[in-house]
Design a protein around this motif. Sequence first.
Motif, PDB file in Angstrom:
ATOM      1  N   VAL A 276       0.841  -1.205   0.000  1.00 58.64           N
ATOM      2  CA  VAL A 276       0.000   0.000   0.000  1.00 58.64           C
ATOM      3  C   VAL A 276       0.872   1.250   0.000  1.00 58.64           C
ATOM      4  N   THR A 277       1.906   1.243   0.808  1.00 56.68           N
ATOM      5  CA  THR A 277       2.816   2.387   0.894  1.00 56.68           C
ATOM      6  C   THR A 277       3.519   2.637  -0.433  1.00 56.68           C
ATOM      7  N   GLY A 278       4.013   1.580  -1.054  1.00 55.42           N
ATOM      8  CA  GLY A 278       4.719   1.731  -2.323  1.00 55.42           C
ATOM      9  C   GLY A 278       3.839   2.289  -3.428  1.00 55.42           C
ATOM     10  N   ILE A 279       2.573   1.866  -3.445  1.00 56.65           N
ATOM     11  CA  ILE A 279       1.629   2.367  -4.447  1.00 56.65           C
ATOM     12  C   ILE A 279       1.279   3.825  -4.170  1.00 56.65           C
ATOM     13  N   THR A 280       0.930   4.120  -2.927  1.00 57.88           N
ATOM     14  CA  THR A 280       0.491   5.464  -2.545  1.00 57.88           C
ATOM     15  C   THR A 280       1.546   6.516  -2.841  1.00 57.88           C
ATOM     16  N   HIS A 281       2.801   6.188  -2.567  1.00 55.43           N
ATOM     17  CA  HIS A 281       3.867   7.191  -2.620  1.00 55.43           C
ATOM     18  C   HIS A 281       4.864   6.976  -3.765  1.00 55.43           C
ATOM     19  N   HIS A 282       4.419   6.344  -4.858  1.00 58.40           N
ATOM     20  CA  HIS A 282       5.391   6.124  -5.933  1.00 58.40           C
ATOM     21  C   HIS A 282       5.813   7.420  -6.611  1.00 58.40           C
ATOM     22  N   HIS A 283       5.041   8.484  -6.458  1.00 59.71           N
ATOM     23  CA  HIS A 283       5.465   9.795  -6.958  1.00 59.71           C
ATOM     24  C   HIS A 283       5.999  10.687  -5.841  1.00 59.71           C
ATOM     25  N   THR A 284       5.739  10.304  -4.603  1.00 55.10           N
ATOM     26  CA  THR A 284       6.147  11.119  -3.445  1.00 55.10           C
ATOM     27  C   THR A 284       6.909  10.273  -2.433  1.00 55.10           C
ATOM     28  N   PRO A 285       7.999   9.637  -2.850  1.00 52.80           N
ATOM     29  CA  PRO A 285       8.708   8.713  -1.948  1.00 52.80           C
ATOM     30  C   PRO A 285       9.268   9.386  -0.702  1.00 52.80           C
ATOM     31  N   GLU A 286       9.495  10.688  -0.778  1.00 56.82           N
ATOM     32  CA  GLU A 286      10.030  11.404   0.383  1.00 56.82           C
ATOM     33  C   GLU A 286       9.038  11.422   1.550  1.00 56.82           C
ATOM     34  N   LEU A 287       7.777  11.137   1.282  1.00 52.19           N
ATOM     35  CA  LEU A 287       6.757  11.134   2.327  1.00 52.19           C
ATOM     36  C   LEU A 287       6.545   9.760   2.949  1.00 52.19           C
ATOM     37  N   ALA A 288       7.132   8.743   2.383  1.00 51.96           N
ATOM     38  CA  ALA A 288       6.801   7.370   2.772  1.00 51.96           C
ATOM     39  C   ALA A 288       7.580   6.863   3.975  1.00 51.96           C
TER      40      ALA A 288
ATOM     41  N   VAL B  15       9.789   1.732  -6.085  1.00 47.12           N
ATOM     42  CA  VAL B  15       8.692   1.817  -7.048  1.00 47.12           C
ATOM     43  C   VAL B  15       8.805   3.101  -7.875  1.00 47.12           C
ATOM     44  N   HIS B  16       9.208   4.189  -7.229  1.00 51.67           N
ATOM     45  CA  HIS B  16       9.420   5.441  -7.965  1.00 51.67           C
ATOM     46  C   HIS B  16      10.476   5.260  -9.053  1.00 51.67           C
ATOM     47  N   VAL B  17      11.599   4.689  -8.690  1.00 54.90           N
ATOM     48  CA  VAL B  17      12.683   4.474  -9.645  1.00 54.90           C
ATOM     49  C   VAL B  17      12.234   3.516 -10.747  1.00 54.90           C
ATOM     50  N   ALA B  18      11.527   2.453 -10.383  1.00 56.35           N
ATOM     51  CA  ALA B  18      11.053   1.477 -11.366  1.00 56.35           C
ATOM     52  C   ALA B  18      10.065   2.111 -12.345  1.00 56.35           C
ATOM     53  N   ASN B  19       9.194   2.953 -11.837  1.00 53.78           N
ATOM     54  CA  ASN B  19       8.210   3.641 -12.676  1.00 53.78           C
ATOM     55  C   ASN B  19       8.893   4.527 -13.715  1.00 53.78           C
ATOM     56  N   ILE B  20       9.883   5.297 -13.284  1.00 53.32           N
ATOM     57  CA  ILE B  20      10.582   6.196 -14.214  1.00 53.32           C
ATOM     58  C   ILE B  20      11.408   5.393 -15.219  1.00 53.32           C
ATOM     59  N   ALA B  21      12.046   4.309 -14.752  1.00 54.65           N
ATOM     60  CA  ALA B  21      12.819   3.464 -15.661  1.00 54.65           C
ATOM     61  C   ALA B  21      11.906   2.879 -16.740  1.00 54.65           C
ATOM     62  N   ALA B  22      10.703   2.438 -16.344  1.00 55.28           N
ATOM     63  CA  ALA B  22       9.753   1.872 -17.306  1.00 55.28           C
ATOM     64  C   ALA B  22       9.288   2.926 -18.299  1.00 55.28           C
TER      65      ALA B  22
ATOM     66  N   LEU C 115       9.190  12.555 -16.077  1.00 54.21           N
ATOM     67  CA  LEU C 115      10.183  11.541 -16.419  1.00 54.21           C
ATOM     68  C   LEU C 115      11.474  11.666 -15.620  1.00 54.21           C
ATOM     69  N   ALA C 116      11.502  12.564 -14.646  1.00 54.09           N
ATOM     70  CA  ALA C 116      12.726  12.791 -13.874  1.00 54.09           C
ATOM     71  C   ALA C 116      12.745  11.904 -12.636  1.00 54.09           C
ATOM     72  N   VAL C 117      13.819  11.145 -12.484  1.00 57.29           N
ATOM     73  CA  VAL C 117      13.970  10.320 -11.287  1.00 57.29           C
ATOM     74  C   VAL C 117      14.540  11.177 -10.173  1.00 57.29           C
ATOM     75  N   GLN C 118      14.053  10.989  -8.961  1.00 54.58           N
ATOM     76  CA  GLN C 118      14.514  11.784  -7.831  1.00 54.58           C
ATOM     77  C   GLN C 118      15.876  11.273  -7.348  1.00 54.58           C
ATOM     78  N   PRO C 119      16.900  12.116  -7.349  1.00 52.21           N
ATOM     79  CA  PRO C 119      18.230  11.682  -6.888  1.00 52.21           C
ATOM     80  C   PRO C 119      18.205  11.131  -5.466  1.00 52.21           C
ATOM     81  N   GLU C 120      17.324  11.689  -4.628  1.00 50.73           N
ATOM     82  CA  GLU C 120      17.246  11.225  -3.235  1.00 50.73           C
ATOM     83  C   GLU C 120      16.787   9.767  -3.166  1.00 50.73           C
ATOM     84  N   SER C 121      15.903   9.386  -4.076  1.00 46.79           N
ATOM     85  CA  SER C 121      15.450   7.989  -4.099  1.00 46.79           C
ATOM     86  C   SER C 121      16.581   7.062  -4.520  1.00 46.79           C
TER      87      SER C 121
ATOM     88  N   PHE D 274      21.130   3.427 -12.803  1.00 48.66           N
ATOM     89  CA  PHE D 274      19.768   3.675 -13.277  1.00 48.66           C
ATOM     90  C   PHE D 274      19.689   3.569 -14.796  1.00 48.66           C
ATOM     91  N   VAL D 275      20.682   4.107 -15.486  1.00 46.23           N
ATOM     92  CA  VAL D 275      20.718   4.000 -16.950  1.00 46.23           C
ATOM     93  C   VAL D 275      20.816   2.536 -17.365  1.00 46.23           C
TER      94      VAL D 275
END
Length: 280
Positions: free
Chosen positions: A202-214, A222-229, A243-249, A260-261
Amino acid sequence: MIDLTALTRSAQHIEALPASVTRLMALTAGDTWSAHDVEEVVRLDQALTLRVLRAANSAASASAMPIATVREAVVRLGIRPMVSLATTVGVQKRLEQGLPEYGLSEGELWRHSVASALAAEAAQSYCHVLLPAEAYTAALLHDVGKLVMARFLAPDVLRLLAEAREKGGLSSLRAEAELLQVHHGELGGLIAQHWDLPVRIVTGITHHHTPELARDIIADVVHVANIAAKRAGTGYAANDSDLAVQPESLDRIGMTGEGFVDLTTQVTMRLEKVLAMYAS
């Protein structure tokens, strides 16, 4: 702009996942399960049994010895890959539908979801920390909220969202959050709760765009996987502003930019073969 009460109610009444899938997720989320337990769950689902045997006997299994029983398939495929297979098969029909409200034709959401799950599964090879086993499922289902959100996106709402992106410079997520007061990740989290999925998924789905909140690296994976896909070209427009991956993630999961590449390249190379496994 949209009826949030009706939206939430719709998310909480979406058709449940197959019982075999939720049982497998709950079973393997604990520490006391065995291969026999997994076998018993699969054997009670005839459709799943057929898909598991097909996968175990596919060319990808690299064996000339035919597999005739679920027990042999468990040994051949391995527990985690088989649970991943069961989960993917269980949600395939839902994710194959087109979502024109999101610019996705039939099969494109499915393709992106599989690519994201593949990226989450492969990410461990490029990370310096141990990644959670639930990341595959969370990545596979990260956009499930779009299935419900799309029902409420009337033409006038879509027009305003487009203006917020094109004229206001907002990302797709911020446009949803600011105009609709909820975004598809949050809605997906509600659906996952309704399906009684493990809290970490649930956490991974909810915050895949906002991982800093999780406060859990599953959201980072999940955030990194989403952007890679997305960068692998799975059904999203080339001008997508998200399309930008968060460096913090990347830092939190111990992955370098170069890693990541390489992950994105691996997803691109393997995707068609993996999709073929699930072709009817």
